[in-house]
Every structure is written in C-alpha cells, then in structure tokens.
Design a protein around this motif. Sequence first.
Motif, PDB file in Angstrom:
ATOM      1  N   THR A  79      20.174  25.409  40.988  1.00  0.00           N
ATOM      2  CA  THR A  79      19.089  25.237  41.943  1.00  0.00           C
ATOM      3  C   THR A  79      18.415  23.891  41.645  1.00  0.00           C
ATOM      4  O   THR A  79      18.572  23.325  40.550  1.00  0.00           O
ATOM      5  N   GLN A  80      17.650  23.416  42.587  1.00  0.00           N
ATOM      6  CA  GLN A  80      16.950  22.156  42.348  1.00  0.00           C
ATOM      7  C   GLN A  80      15.928  22.299  41.225  1.00  0.00           C
ATOM      8  O   GLN A  80      15.702  21.350  40.465  1.00  0.00           O
ATOM      9  N   GLU A  81      15.341  23.466  41.076  1.00  0.00           N
ATOM     10  CA  GLU A  81      14.405  23.678  39.968  1.00  0.00           C
ATOM     11  C   GLU A  81      15.120  23.620  38.624  1.00  0.00           C
ATOM     12  O   GLU A  81      14.593  23.076  37.650  1.00  0.00           O
ATOM     13  N   GLN A  82      16.318  24.175  38.557  1.00  0.00           N
ATOM     14  CA  GLN A  82      17.090  24.098  37.317  1.00  0.00           C
ATOM     15  C   GLN A  82      17.494  22.662  37.011  1.00  0.00           C
ATOM     16  O   GLN A  82      17.461  22.232  35.846  1.00  0.00           O
ATOM     17  N   ILE A  83      17.850  21.924  38.043  1.00  0.00           N
ATOM     18  CA  ILE A  83      18.205  20.521  37.844  1.00  0.00           C
ATOM     19  C   ILE A  83      17.007  19.731  37.336  1.00  0.00           C
ATOM     20  O   ILE A  83      17.133  18.890  36.441  1.00  0.00           O
ATOM     21  N   LYS A  84      15.829  20.016  37.874  1.00  0.00           N
ATOM     22  CA  LYS A  84      14.618  19.348  37.385  1.00  0.00           C
ATOM     23  C   LYS A  84      14.391  19.631  35.908  1.00  0.00           C
ATOM     24  O   LYS A  84      13.971  18.751  35.147  1.00  0.00           O
ATOM     25  N   GLU A  85      14.664  20.864  35.492  1.00  0.00           N
ATOM     26  CA  GLU A  85      14.511  21.216  34.075  1.00  0.00           C
ATOM     27  C   GLU A  85      15.481  20.422  33.207  1.00  0.00           C
ATOM     28  O   GLU A  85      15.112  19.924  32.129  1.00  0.00           O
ATOM     29  N   ILE A  86      16.719  20.285  33.672  1.00  0.00           N
ATOM     30  CA  ILE A  86      17.720  19.527  32.911  1.00  0.00           C
ATOM     31  C   ILE A  86      17.371  18.042  32.906  1.00  0.00           C
ATOM     32  O   ILE A  86      17.522  17.356  31.882  1.00  0.00           O
ATOM     33  N   ILE A  87      16.890  17.520  34.021  1.00  0.00           N
ATOM     34  CA  ILE A  87      16.462  16.119  34.080  1.00  0.00           C
ATOM     35  C   ILE A  87      15.348  15.862  33.070  1.00  0.00           C
ATOM     36  O   ILE A  87      15.367  14.862  32.344  1.00  0.00           O
ATOM     37  N   ALA A  88      14.371  16.769  33.012  1.00  0.00           N
ATOM     38  CA  ALA A  88      13.267  16.617  32.055  1.00  0.00           C
ATOM     39  C   ALA A  88      13.780  16.660  30.622  1.00  0.00           C
ATOM     40  O   ALA A  88      13.335  15.881  29.764  1.00  0.00           O
ATOM     41  N   TYR A  89      14.710  17.551  30.356  1.00  0.00           N
ATOM     42  CA  TYR A  89      15.290  17.685  29.016  1.00  0.00           C
ATOM     43  C   TYR A  89      16.009  16.394  28.627  1.00  0.00           C
ATOM     44  O   TYR A  89      15.865  15.899  27.502  1.00  0.00           O
ATOM     45  N   ALA A  90      16.779  15.841  29.571  1.00  0.00           N
ATOM     46  CA  ALA A  90      17.484  14.587  29.320  1.00  0.00           C
ATOM     47  C   ALA A  90      16.503  13.435  29.119  1.00  0.00           C
ATOM     48  O   ALA A  90      16.681  12.595  28.225  1.00  0.00           O
TER      49      ALA A  90
END
Length: 534
Positions: A239-250
């Motif tokens: 989901t886009q929310e999950q992608i945002k979480e991964i982007i923040a982690y990166a």
Amino acid sequence: MQLSKFIISLILISGVGISAQADIHIIPRPEKVEIKKGTYKLTAKTVVISNEPTQKEANYLSEILEKAYGIKPEVRAKGEGIKLVIDPLLKNELGEEGYRLLVQSKSITIEGGTNTGVFYGIQSLRQLLPPEFEFNPDKKKTAVIPLVLITDKPRFPWRAFMLDESRHFKGMKAVKNLLDQMALLKMNIFHWHLTDDQGWRIEIKKYPLLTSIGSFRKDTQAARRSEKREGIPHDGFYTQEQIKEIIAYASERHIQIVPEIEMPGHAMAAIAAYPWLGVLGTTTEVPVTFGKMDDSFNVADPKVYHFLEEILTEVLALFPSKVVHIGGDEVTFETWKNSAMMQALIKKEGLSSPADLQIYFTNRISQFVDSSGHRMMGWNEILGDNVHEWQDDANVQVKQTLAKSAIIQFWKGNLELINKAVSNGYKVVNSYHAQTYLDYNYKTIPLTKAYSFDPIPEGLDPKYDSKILGLGCQMWSEWIPTVQKMNLQIFPRLAAYAEVGWTRKAKKDYSKFLGSLSKLEKRWDLLGINYHKD
C-alpha cells in the motif's frame, strides 16, 4: 578553531607514533587509516554528544548502543563520549558523503561535511566493534576500540542494490533487513523493481485493479525451460502507506529509493488489469511463466500515455527521490511490426523502426518526468542500440535521439556502447549483467569476479570518468522465491559490490577484503542471514 583542524592538532600534540596499518576490518575499505597505541573502552556509561543538526544520527547511534547494553545512552550537547559534528568546510575535502572518525583514549569524534558523512562514520565505528557487540544486551559489557584516525570518502556517488519484487514478493521485513545491511556497507541507492509481467506491487489509487488483479497470479513456472508449475498462487503488494514507512526507514539510513515502473514492455500484469492498455488484445491474466513476453503497452494509443502519466504522478508524489526508473528493456518489436496502430504512428511521425518508436515514446515520458522536476532513468535499450541476439537489425534502425537528461543503466551489449553513451553526453550507471547480476550462480559470478568489477570500463577516455555515476548490482527474482534463497545469492557478494562502489581502485585489496569479510559474516550468523560459503 574548526573541529577538523582541532583533530589534527590533537594527533600531533599527542606525541604518540602513528602507523598506517591495514588491520582495521571495515567494509568498504576506508581511504586512509592511521592507528595509534592505546585503546578506548566503550561501556554502558558512554554518552552521545550531539547538537541539533545531528540529532537524527545521534538517535540512530543511541539505538545501536541500546541493543548492546539494554539501556539507551543519554544524548547531551556537551561532555566526553561519542561526539557527532557537522563541519561544512569538510565538504571541500571529503565531499557530501565523506567523514573523519577519531578514536582517542577518552572520546570518539565523528565528523562530516553533512549528516550523511556523520552517518557513514557511525557505520565504520560499528564495524570497529566486535560482531557480537549489538547482540545479547548486557550492562556490564565493555568493548575495546583501538585508537585510530580514519579519513574516508566514496569513489562513486551511485552505489546501488536492486530488488525485483515483481516476480516474487518478499515483503516489508525482508526489505528493511536489506536496507540495514546496505546502510552498514555505505550503499546509498535502493533500486526497487516494483512492476513487471508477473506482478504489479505498488498501490495506485487512481487504478485499483493494478493491485486487485495485477498483483495476483494463479501459478508460477517452477524452473527454466520447464512446463512444470509450483501449483500454488502468488500475490502481494505494498500500500502507499507501507511504502511511506519503507521510504522513511531508508531515509533514516541515508538511502535513496529509486522506484522502477516498467514501460513499454514487461507490462503484462498491468495489461491483465486493464486489457485496453495492450497491443494484442489477448492479455487477460497475469502470466505464470517467465521470459520475454509478446504484449506491451500500446504506445500508439493516446489513452495509454494519459494512463502512464497518472501512474507516474502518484509515484513521483510518493517517492522523495528525484530519479524514477522506467525500465525500457526487452520490448518485443515483432508485435509492434504486426500492429496496424503502431505502423500507422511510425509512418505519421516519420520514424524508421520499432526502436525509433520506442525512443519517441520514451522521450514523451522523459518530457513529462522532467516537467515534474524529476529525472528519468532506464535500461540501455532506451538508446535504441541492438543488444540482443534475437533482435532483427532492421528493428533497431533509429533516427530519433534520446533526451539528454536520461540516465542510462547499462546492463547488456558491447562495452563500447558505454563509450558511445558517455561521449554523447549521457550519465551512466554500470550494471553489466555478466558481473553484477546476483541471480547468477557463484560459478558464473564468484566473489572474486564481483570484487574485480570496475564500473569505469577499460579503455574509457579519462575525460569521461565523471559520466560514470557508479554501479548497480541486481537481485532478479524469477527463480528466487524465498528470502532464504535470496540472501544466499546476495551475501557475501553485496559486500564486494559495496567496496567496488566506495573504495578507490588503487586501495582495493582482495586478501584484506576477505579478512574483513570473516568478521562481517559473524554478524550475519548472529542475524540469521543466509550467505554463500566457498
């Protein structure tokens, strides 16, 4: 007095002999290491010294120390401990990503011209510690670090690892674990291959069928050139929310994520979701086999451009990266030759071949990407060169010129094509398949071959060296269904590619690399990461 000058003064005043030794086990190998007599003792009482500019890095470091001691160290503005400092003047000497790490008897100082430099200094400090340091928390634990000055900066600005999740979805936990290892190795680009023929893995709110239909396939080919199937469905998407979480982690690990949305080929999962996108009109489900597929986006249909621009609008809004990858490889031009719409467009635009039409299409996409303040990247077929033995030369007669803003990711063809690309003004990321594909077995690409890779091809005129941005190593997943098997293919070769991207060619030393690798492998053992053993 600037801190960098202060560090040098301390070393000179100490009167302790300095020796340039190479027994510091850090991957990638640092530019300069100077060891003094003595040690620093790291304990649970050690504090982190940081002001506002380095608070994120201080929090990251304190979390690392918490793993070791079970208690989070205090972060203070002043005092003795591990000091994190940004000195903007250091950018002149060490660039955006360089750092200095000074270990003295009573303190450790990590300084960089930017936050990224400080972060990479932390990674080197982590590797100076015993592999088991971050495991099994114990307040009584003491780590002894040699007194050392490390001055370091990378050779290339683009040090990428690519994960293909279209063919086999791995999930958030696996991605975060890979990002952790990339950070430790100072790799800065996560190239995320999210769409292909066998699966669409990113939520697009405007087109929900891309994931409700395009992320699911009912079976999977079990082996190359085999009619056997796994007998189970495969699906998954972010989901886009999950992608945002991964982007923040990166982002916390100073890693830029470059998303890849394949076009005009490798698009059958999208076409299965919205059949009007295709050329053939026969694609109604996501393929269960791998390899070169016949269908592609119908680039003669204005509605397809509108669709792709709406997709890219969501992708560009989601990812902070200024670079978006559009694939562009392995288009089946025979399908285009047999399409009346394609042939009519070729004639209307005065194009000379299907490859010329692909450049025409790619330039339209590039213009849209550029207008959004971003930059387009693609595999080297987007230049129009014939890089495939199965491609008819008549299909790749081109008159169009690819937009100069495009970044070329070279993966196949004669290495002379890199010379041609850079002399024509293009920036290149070298990902030559015979030396960087992590799905290839260790007989084809042993660790020694991975380590020997040079992104600057032999014979390139030195005036074009700056056109080579760096390298990418690629984890294609057609035949890599599990995380365990994936890790076996990635590790330890990822460490070799990290050193290729960071360490100057003259500083590389394979025997010393192996000595450092044995320490890194102990860390992987403790993390439960599967890796190849010779």
